[in-house]
Design a protein around this motif. Structure first.
Motif, PDB file in Angstrom:
ATOM      1  N   VAL A  74       0.918  -1.250  -0.054  1.00 60.20           N
ATOM      2  CA  VAL A  74       0.308  -0.148   0.134  1.00 60.20           C
ATOM      3  C   VAL A  74       0.852   1.399  -0.034  1.00 60.20           C
ATOM      4  O   VAL A  74       1.870   1.309   0.733  1.00 60.20           O
TER       5      VAL A  74
ATOM      6  N   GLN B 150       1.435   5.632   0.006  1.00 61.60           N
ATOM      7  CA  GLN B 150       0.766   6.866   0.541  1.00 61.60           C
ATOM      8  C   GLN B 150       1.506   8.110   0.079  1.00 61.60           C
ATOM      9  O   GLN B 150       2.450   8.503   0.566  1.00 61.60           O
TER      10      GLN B 150
ATOM     11  N   GLY C 255      -4.139  10.336   0.691  1.00 64.86           N
ATOM     12  CA  GLY C 255      -4.524   9.105   1.346  1.00 64.86           C
ATOM     13  C   GLY C 255      -3.698   7.882   0.990  1.00 64.86           C
ATOM     14  O   GLY C 255      -2.585   7.910   0.190  1.00 64.86           O
ATOM     15  N   LEU C 256      -4.458   6.872   1.153  1.00 69.29           N
ATOM     16  CA  LEU C 256      -3.761   5.351   0.850  1.00 69.29           C
ATOM     17  C   LEU C 256      -4.349   4.883  -0.406  1.00 69.29           C
ATOM     18  O   LEU C 256      -5.590   4.966  -0.897  1.00 69.29           O
TER      19      LEU C 256
ATOM     20  N   TRP D  44      -4.056   1.141  -2.768  1.00 69.18           N
ATOM     21  CA  TRP D  44      -3.439  -0.243  -2.603  1.00 69.18           C
ATOM     22  C   TRP D  44      -2.853  -0.576  -3.876  1.00 69.18           C
ATOM     23  O   TRP D  44      -3.372  -0.144  -5.124  1.00 69.18           O
TER      24      TRP D  44
ATOM     25  N   GLU E 163      -1.290  -7.498  -4.261  1.00 66.98           N
ATOM     26  CA  GLU E 163      -1.104  -8.652  -3.166  1.00 66.98           C
ATOM     27  C   GLU E 163      -0.577  -9.908  -3.768  1.00 66.98           C
ATOM     28  O   GLU E 163      -0.708 -10.057  -4.842  1.00 66.98           O
TER      29      GLU E 163
ATOM     30  N   ASN F 284      -2.797 -10.385  -7.403  1.00 63.28           N
ATOM     31  CA  ASN F 284      -3.740  -9.666  -7.761  1.00 63.28           C
ATOM     32  C   ASN F 284      -3.001  -7.957  -7.633  1.00 63.28           C
ATOM     33  O   ASN F 284      -2.689  -7.809  -6.855  1.00 63.28           O
TER      34      ASN F 284
ATOM     35  N   ASN G 253      -3.581  -3.585  -8.347  1.00 65.87           N
ATOM     36  CA  ASN G 253      -4.499  -2.421  -9.015  1.00 65.87           C
ATOM     37  C   ASN G 253      -4.655  -2.129 -10.401  1.00 65.87           C
ATOM     38  O   ASN G 253      -3.512  -1.948 -10.860  1.00 65.87           O
ATOM     39  N   PRO G 254      -5.662  -2.217 -10.919  1.00 65.10           N
ATOM     40  CA  PRO G 254      -5.687  -2.346 -12.327  1.00 65.10           C
ATOM     41  C   PRO G 254      -4.976  -1.034 -12.945  1.00 65.10           C
ATOM     42  O   PRO G 254      -4.430  -0.741 -13.874  1.00 65.10           O
TER      43      PRO G 254
ATOM     44  N   TYR H  89       4.101   1.052   2.215  1.00 63.43           N
ATOM     45  CA  TYR H  89       3.887   0.222   3.427  1.00 63.43           C
ATOM     46  C   TYR H  89       3.800  -1.244   2.688  1.00 63.43           C
ATOM     47  O   TYR H  89       3.249  -1.677   1.825  1.00 63.43           O
TER      48      TYR H  89
ATOM     49  N   PRO I  48     -11.430  -9.108   4.806  1.00 61.66           N
ATOM     50  CA  PRO I  48     -10.267  -8.577   3.996  1.00 61.66           C
ATOM     51  C   PRO I  48      -9.871  -6.989   4.777  1.00 61.66           C
ATOM     52  O   PRO I  48     -10.608  -6.021   4.434  1.00 61.66           O
TER      53      PRO I  48
ATOM     54  N   ASP J 123     -18.550  -7.370   5.556  1.00 68.21           N
ATOM     55  CA  ASP J 123     -17.686  -8.197   6.055  1.00 68.21           C
ATOM     56  C   ASP J 123     -16.317  -7.563   5.423  1.00 68.21           C
ATOM     57  O   ASP J 123     -15.085  -7.871   5.901  1.00 68.21           O
TER      58      ASP J 123
ATOM     59  N   TYR K 289      -9.544   6.383   8.290  1.00 71.52           N
ATOM     60  CA  TYR K 289      -9.639   5.879   6.850  1.00 71.52           C
ATOM     61  C   TYR K 289     -10.499   4.906   6.848  1.00 71.52           C
ATOM     62  O   TYR K 289     -10.510   3.889   7.877  1.00 71.52           O
TER      63      TYR K 289
ATOM     64  N   GLN L 255     -11.946   1.406   4.275  1.00 71.31           N
ATOM     65  CA  GLN L 255     -11.318   0.817   3.457  1.00 71.31           C
ATOM     66  C   GLN L 255     -12.459  -0.301   2.988  1.00 71.31           C
ATOM     67  O   GLN L 255     -13.063  -1.019   3.829  1.00 71.31           O
TER      68      GLN L 255
ATOM     69  N   TYR M  30     -13.283  -3.959   0.427  1.00 75.24           N
ATOM     70  CA  TYR M  30     -12.783  -4.883  -0.559  1.00 75.24           C
ATOM     71  C   TYR M  30     -13.905  -5.401  -1.336  1.00 75.24           C
ATOM     72  O   TYR M  30     -14.798  -5.574  -1.077  1.00 75.24           O
TER      73      TYR M  30
ATOM     74  N   MET N  78      -9.928  -6.245  -5.476  1.00 75.47           N
ATOM     75  CA  MET N  78      -9.358  -4.609  -5.333  1.00 75.47           C
ATOM     76  C   MET N  78      -9.883  -4.129  -4.041  1.00 75.47           C
ATOM     77  O   MET N  78     -10.908  -4.239  -3.343  1.00 75.47           O
ATOM     78  N   PHE N  79      -8.983  -3.381  -3.601  1.00 75.83           N
ATOM     79  CA  PHE N  79      -8.978  -2.561  -2.155  1.00 75.83           C
ATOM     80  C   PHE N  79      -9.091  -1.008  -2.771  1.00 75.83           C
ATOM     81  O   PHE N  79      -8.437  -0.699  -3.417  1.00 75.83           O
TER      82      PHE N  79
ATOM     83  N   PHE O 190      -9.545   2.835  -0.543  1.00 78.32           N
ATOM     84  CA  PHE O 190      -9.719   3.645   0.661  1.00 78.32           C
ATOM     85  C   PHE O 190     -10.386   4.950   0.412  1.00 78.32           C
ATOM     86  O   PHE O 190     -10.267   5.409  -0.676  1.00 78.32           O
ATOM     87  N   GLY O 191     -11.220   5.565   1.646  1.00 76.23           N
ATOM     88  CA  GLY O 191     -11.656   6.743   1.437  1.00 76.23           C
ATOM     89  C   GLY O 191     -10.541   7.799   1.652  1.00 76.23           C
ATOM     90  O   GLY O 191      -9.284   7.458   1.795  1.00 76.23           O
ATOM     91  N   GLN O 192     -11.193   9.101   1.401  1.00 73.29           N
ATOM     92  CA  GLN O 192      -9.727   9.932   1.514  1.00 73.29           C
ATOM     93  C   GLN O 192      -9.632  10.469   2.650  1.00 73.29           C
ATOM     94  O   GLN O 192      -8.346  11.374   2.924  1.00 73.29           O
TER      95      GLN O 192
END
Lengths: 120, 109
Positions: free
Chosen positions: A38, A40, A45-46, A48, A51, A59, A61-62, A95, A105, B32, B88, B90, B92, B98-99, B101-103
């Motif tokens: 991940v 930043q 922000g963060l 992904w 993984e 997998n 991030n597209p 990270y 997840p 979940d 934040y 997050q 999935y 795909m993961f 995150f919010g801003q």
């Protein structure tokens, strides 16, 4: 207690390749967890990146898929991240993280992060 | 790709008060698969809540999560000085995996 430690060059030239490693201690990278990267950007922000699973499945991030590779080295108990053709937009803290559970997840263990700057 | 929008951007409160942080998704999220993190300056994020409402090990009971569908909430009761940080959410989703995150919401004194 599993701990993660990222390492790698802090400065990468534009159009070059970013290569980072993540050492895993207190646990095995062959455990049934997903391991991710991940990032930043400074003050933002963060995001992904991708993984890898214990069996080597990956997998990504597209938005980064064409440039990124995540690998694992069982003998060294570490992960690695390779990002090609970097630009200033890739400047960020990177990270290494462990997924808590594939049923829920989320990331329960984070490395301290390593800052990578893309600049000439 | 599911987009998460957090509100407010900044929340100004005092110790002892209650904080209510919102996370709205552009489409329905499996409960979940919704998590919350806390990040303090110069530190990595810390997992607070997973599966929308389950506290991670070691997280104080004043932190609670709720919600379903496309609207989720993180509530912090009786704010402590150490709670002032950025939060934040997050999620999935798949396929493909795909993961996102919010801003972030900055909780400040």
């Amino acid at each position: 207690q599993v701990q993660l430690q990222e390492s790698g060059p802090g400065l990468v030239r534009p159009s070059g390749t970013l290569s980072l490693t993540c050492g895993v201690s207190g646990g095995s990278i062959t455990s049934t967890n997903w391991w991710s990267w991940v990032r930043q950007p400074p003050g933002k922000g963060l995001e992904w990146i991708g993984e890898i699973y214990h069996n080597g499945d990956t997998n990504y991030n597209p938005s980064l898929k064409s440039r990124v590779t995540i690998l694992k080295d069982i003998s060294r108990n570490q992960l690695s991240l390779i990002l090609n053709s970097v630009t200033a937009a890739d400047t960020a803290v990177y990270y290494c993280v462990r997924e808590y559970s594939s049923s829920w997840p989320s990331y329960d263990i984070w490395g301290r992060g390593t800052m990578v700057t893309v600049s000439s | 790709e599911i987009v998460l929008t957090q509100s407010p951007g900044t929340l100004s409160l005092s110790p002892g008060e209650r904080a209510t942080l919102s996370c709205r998704a552009s489409q329905s999220v499996i409960s979940d698969y919704l998590a919350w993190y806390q990040q303090k300056p110069g530190q990595a994020p810390r997992l607070l809540i997973y599966a929308a409402s389950s506290r991670a090990p070691g997280i104080p009971a004043r932190f609670s999560g709720s919600g379903s569908g496309a609207t989720f909430t993180l509530t912090i009761n009786r704010l402590e000085p150490e709670d002032f940080a950025v939060y934040y959410c997050q999620q999935y989703s798949k396929p493909p995996p795909m993961f996102t995150f919010g801003q972030g919401t900055k909780l400040e004194i």
